[in-house]
Each structure stands twice: as structure tokens, then as C-alpha cells.
Scaffold this active site. Structure first.
Site, PDB file in Angstrom:
ATOM      1  N   TRP A 114       1.016  -1.199  -0.190  1.00  0.00           N
ATOM      2  CA  TRP A 114      -0.011  -0.061   0.109  1.00  0.00           C
ATOM      3  C   TRP A 114       0.725   1.215  -0.225  1.00  0.00           C
ATOM      4  CZ3 TRP A 114      -1.195  -4.581   2.443  1.00  0.00           C
ATOM      5  CH2 TRP A 114      -2.501  -5.013   2.239  1.00  0.00           C
TER       6      TRP A 114
ATOM      7  N   GLU B 158      -6.627  -6.072  -8.498  1.00  0.00           N
ATOM      8  CA  GLU B 158      -7.005  -4.709  -8.397  1.00  0.00           C
ATOM      9  C   GLU B 158      -6.635  -3.447  -8.931  1.00  0.00           C
ATOM     10  OE1 GLU B 158      -8.146  -4.286  -4.166  1.00  0.00           O
ATOM     11  OE2 GLU B 158      -9.424  -5.925  -4.214  1.00  0.00           O
TER      12      GLU B 158
ATOM     13  N   GLU C  57     -12.968 -11.852  -6.207  1.00  0.00           N
ATOM     14  CA  GLU C  57     -13.131 -11.426  -4.784  1.00  0.00           C
ATOM     15  C   GLU C  57     -14.410 -10.789  -4.496  1.00  0.00           C
ATOM     16  OE1 GLU C  57     -10.327  -8.770  -2.228  1.00  0.00           O
ATOM     17  OE2 GLU C  57      -8.563  -9.741  -3.648  1.00  0.00           O
TER      18      GLU C  57
HETATM   19  C1  BMA Z   1      -7.143  -6.945   3.210  1.00  0.00           C
HETATM   20  C2  BMA Z   1      -7.468  -6.999   4.599  1.00  0.00           C
HETATM   21  C3  BMA Z   1      -6.247  -7.065   5.349  1.00  0.00           C
HETATM   22  C4  BMA Z   1      -5.166  -8.048   4.732  1.00  0.00           C
HETATM   23  C5  BMA Z   1      -5.030  -8.081   3.307  1.00  0.00           C
HETATM   24  C6  BMA Z   1      -4.155  -9.180   2.551  1.00  0.00           C
HETATM   25  O1  BMA Z   1      -8.316  -6.822   2.306  1.00  0.00           O
HETATM   26  O2  BMA Z   1      -8.014  -8.367   4.680  1.00  0.00           O
HETATM   27  O3  BMA Z   1      -6.476  -7.335   6.608  1.00  0.00           O
HETATM   28  O4  BMA Z   1      -4.026  -7.987   5.305  1.00  0.00           O
HETATM   29  O5  BMA Z   1      -6.249  -7.937   2.683  1.00  0.00           O
HETATM   30  O6  BMA Z   1      -4.655 -10.570   2.737  1.00  0.00           O
END
Ligand code: BMA
Length: 374
Positions: free
Chosen positions: A136, A188, A293
Site C-alpha cells: 500500500w 485490483e 473477490e
Molecule cells: C485486506 C485485509 C487485510 C489483509 C489483506 C491481505 O483486504 O483483509 O487485513 O492483510 O487483505 O490479505
């Protein structure tokens, strides 16, 4: 002599055709089980939608690492047909991923799920190789240039891919055959929250990175047990969907991620629009459509499964739909789950949803014999 050779060649090609009726995935050297999965996923589109769940065997709401447990199985008595796992932090040689799942345990879950006929899909929230921070971390914007050939972090990125490859190559069944995996890198990628997405790079950069990554895994590290899933977040047109598409030669599954953040009507409208576009894009490109997802955080509507998700899924062709993880209580006032657990408000409605003939769980997937030649 020459005649004998010709005869031999003829026999071989007849055998290949008979064996096959099969199309090849984008990896032309894919293992037979991977080729079978590719063809059977296409075939299964007429049968129904395989229901999936991220980290299903690892933990659920209020429990962790209990042998054989699954929030879904607790409610309906069967496991999901698709199991999702996540590789983030494997690139750093950590023993556990970013959600604290030990890679050794993950390998075990994958082997178990495969042995029971489920499909495995893997995502990778890899760190930002330029800054060393998380997926991120959006600064600076030259990350992709830095990891492609010629860039200062190319060797580092290659070393990360070597680790990912080693993990994929460690996934073997009891007979020593590689377990096929649907790999979903750079997910994404039209959103701007990961360093590889949206405004953080150009469409050409991410296309090159996708192609480079796949070529490296396939040709340099000789990983041939992967199908590749391309997926966006919310999108509004086919042009937007395809803006960052790396090409037919690099993809097998086409999907998108969708989370409900507003009313049921709004969600249904968005999901139906996007699935209709995905139907035609994947048909035109001869790919497998999937809902890579989905989720409605903490499932506040007790009738959501049959009132909202079921009619949406039944109006389209989707090979599978993967709900995100049941992390449970992460911090005070921060709970995350997308599948119900025993006693959760939507659990009874979820049973009705799973009873629909178009919703496939693990036992249904096993009957499809997804890894065999048909
Ligand atoms: C995100 C959340 C976070 C997680 C990440 C990677 O959407 O669920 O808590 O660390 O995915 O699995």
C-alpha cells in the site's frame, strides 16, 4: 525407413488430438493437470458457480489453526470449492505471510484442499520493492521502472520471484505431481491503493510488469503449474477493464473484485453491469470469467445470500466466486469477515444459498474431477 517415421508421427498426432480436445492455457508448457483444470473450469461454467473463501482452512471468526475446521463447514457441512491463499512477505523470507499464516501450514492446506478436489487460487500483496514498505506504499511512483530490466531494483525483484517460484514448485501431491494454482498477481490494478495500480503507474508499465513477471516464472524458473488470473476492481466500461490487460498470451482467467458498500439495489446493479461486461469480454477473448473477490463486510443483512448474491450469480456465467477472509476481531472495534460463521445473522440464509443447485462446494467440485482429462 522414412515411411516408418511418417507413420510414427501420424500416430503421435492422432493420439494427441484424441487425448486432448483440449485447449492449452497461456503457458504452453503447463503440466497436464494444469491443462485439465483450464479446460474443466471452462466446462464447469454450465454446471454452476464454485464458491470460494480466502484462508478458509487457516482460521475463522474466533478460532485459528484447528485441524479440519472451516467457518463454512461449521455451517453447511462441506468445504468451499475454491480456496484462496496469500503470499505477501514470502519475498522477505518471512516464515509467515502478512496475515500471520505460516507458509508451511499454507502448503499443507493447499495439499489437503487439492486432494479433496478444490481449486486453489493465490494472491500476492508484495511489498514495494523500491521503498521496502508495504504493498500500500504509493511513494514514489517509479517503482515499476525500478524493477523492470535496467532498473536499480531488477535483481531484487528477480530474487523475490525466485522465492515465489520455489513456493509454487514445492506444491506437489502425494504422487509427486505439481498442484495447479490460479495465480492472481497485481490484483485490483485499476485502483490506486497498491503501488502497481491506477494512478501510481502507466497502463504500459503495469502491462510490462505483468508480462515480465509471468515470463520470468514460466521461462526462467520453469514453473508450469500456474493458470494466470487478471483482475480489476470496480470498472465502468470494457475499455476501462482492458486498459491494463497484458494480453491473451498472459491470461487464463478474467475477473474483478467487488465489495458491497451501499444498498442491496446498488450492489446488484453494479455487480450485474460488471458481470455482463465480463461475460462478453471473456467470451471474446476465450477466457474463464470469475468473481476473483467479493464481500459484504460483516454481513449485516441476514437475507443477503439468497436475496442479493444468488440472483446476481445466477444471471451470469462465472466459474467461481471467492469471498475474502474471515479475519475475525483484528483490533478492538475492527472485525473483518465475509463468510458467515456458526450463529452469525446470515448463517441460516447461507445454508439456503448453498442448497441451490448452481452453487458448488467442495463435494460438487470433486465430482467434476477438475484435474482429470475428460
Ligand atoms: C485486506 C485485509 C487485510 C489483509 C489483506 C491481505 O483486504 O483483509 O487485513 O492483510 O487483505 O490479505
Amino acid at each position: 525407413m522414412r515411411k516408418a517415421v511418417l507413420f510414427f508421427v501420424l500416430i503421435i498426432s492422432i493420439e494427441r488430438n484424441a487425448l486432448a480436445q483440449t485447449a492449452l492455457p497461456c503457458d504452453k508448457h503447463a503440466t497436464q493437470e494444469t491443462i485439465n483444470l483450464y479446460n474443466n473450469l471452462k466446462r464447469s461454467l454450465d454446471r454452476g458457480v464454485m464458491l470460494g473463501h480466502q484462508d478458509d482452512l487457516a482460521y475463522g471468526v474466533g478460532w485459528k489453526y484447528e485441524d479440519g475446521r472451516s467457518d463454512i463447514k461449521d455451517i453447511v457441512g462441506d468445504y468451499p470449492a475454491v480456496m484462496g491463499f496469500e503470499l505477501g512477505r514470502i519475498e522477505l523470507d518471512h516464515p509467515v505471510n502478512l496475515d500471520s499464516v505460516p507458509f508451511d501450514k499454507m502448503r499443507g492446506f493447499i495439499k489437503t484442499a487439492y486432494a479433496h478436489g478444490s481449486v486453489i487460487t493465490i494472491s500476492w500483496h508484495l511489498n514495494n520493492p523500491l521503498t521496502g514498505k508495504t504493498a500500500w506504499d504509493l511513494s514514489p511512483k517509479q517503482t515499476i521502472a525500478s524493477i523492470l530490466p535496467g532498473g536499480e531494483k531488477n535483481a531484487l525483484y528477480n530474487s523475490w520471484l525466485d522465492k515465489v517460484a520455489a513456493f509454487f514448485l514445492s506444491l506437489k501431491d502425494a504422487k509427486g505431481e505439481y498442484i495447479p494454482i490460479i495465480f492472481r498477481p497485481f490484483h485490483e490494478l485499476n485502483g490506486s491503493w497498491f503501488w502497481w495500480g491506477g494512478k501510481n503507474c502507466t497502463p504500459d508499465e503495469i502491462k510490462h510488469l505483468y508480462q515480465y513477471t509471468e515470463s520470468y516464472l514460466r521461462d526462467t524458473t520453469a514453473v508450469h503449474n500456474l493458470l494466470y488470473a487478471f483482475n480489476t476492481d470496480k470498472f465502468y466500461s470494457a475499455d476501462e477493464y482492458l486498459e491494463r490487460f497484458p494480453g491473451d498470451d498472459y491470461t487464463d482467467v478474467l475477473g474483478f473484485d467487488i465489495y458491497q458498500r451501499n444498498s442491496n439495489d446498488e450492489f446488484m446493479k453494479d455487480a450485474n453491469n460488471m458481470l455482463s461486461m465480463l461475460d462478453s469480454i471473456s467470451f471474446a477473448h476465450n477466457k474463464i470469467p470469475a468473481l476473483t473477490e467479493f464481500g459484504y463486510a460483516n454481513l449485516p443483512d441476514s437475507m443477503w445470500w439468497t436475496n442479493v448474491l444468488l440472483p446476481v450469480l445466477k444471471s451470469h456465467k462465472v466459474a467461481y466466486a471467492l469471498a475474502w477472509r474471515n479475519a475475525g476481531v483484528k483490533k478492538i472495534d475492527d472485525t473483518e469477515f465475509y463468510m458467515p460463521y456458526k450463529g452469525q445473522a446470515s448463517a441460516n440464509n447461507f445454508i439456503l444459498f448453498c442448497n441451490d443447485e448452481k452453487i458448488l462446494l467442495q463435494q460438487d467440485a470433486a465430482k467434476e474431477k477438475l484435474y482429470q482429462t475428460h
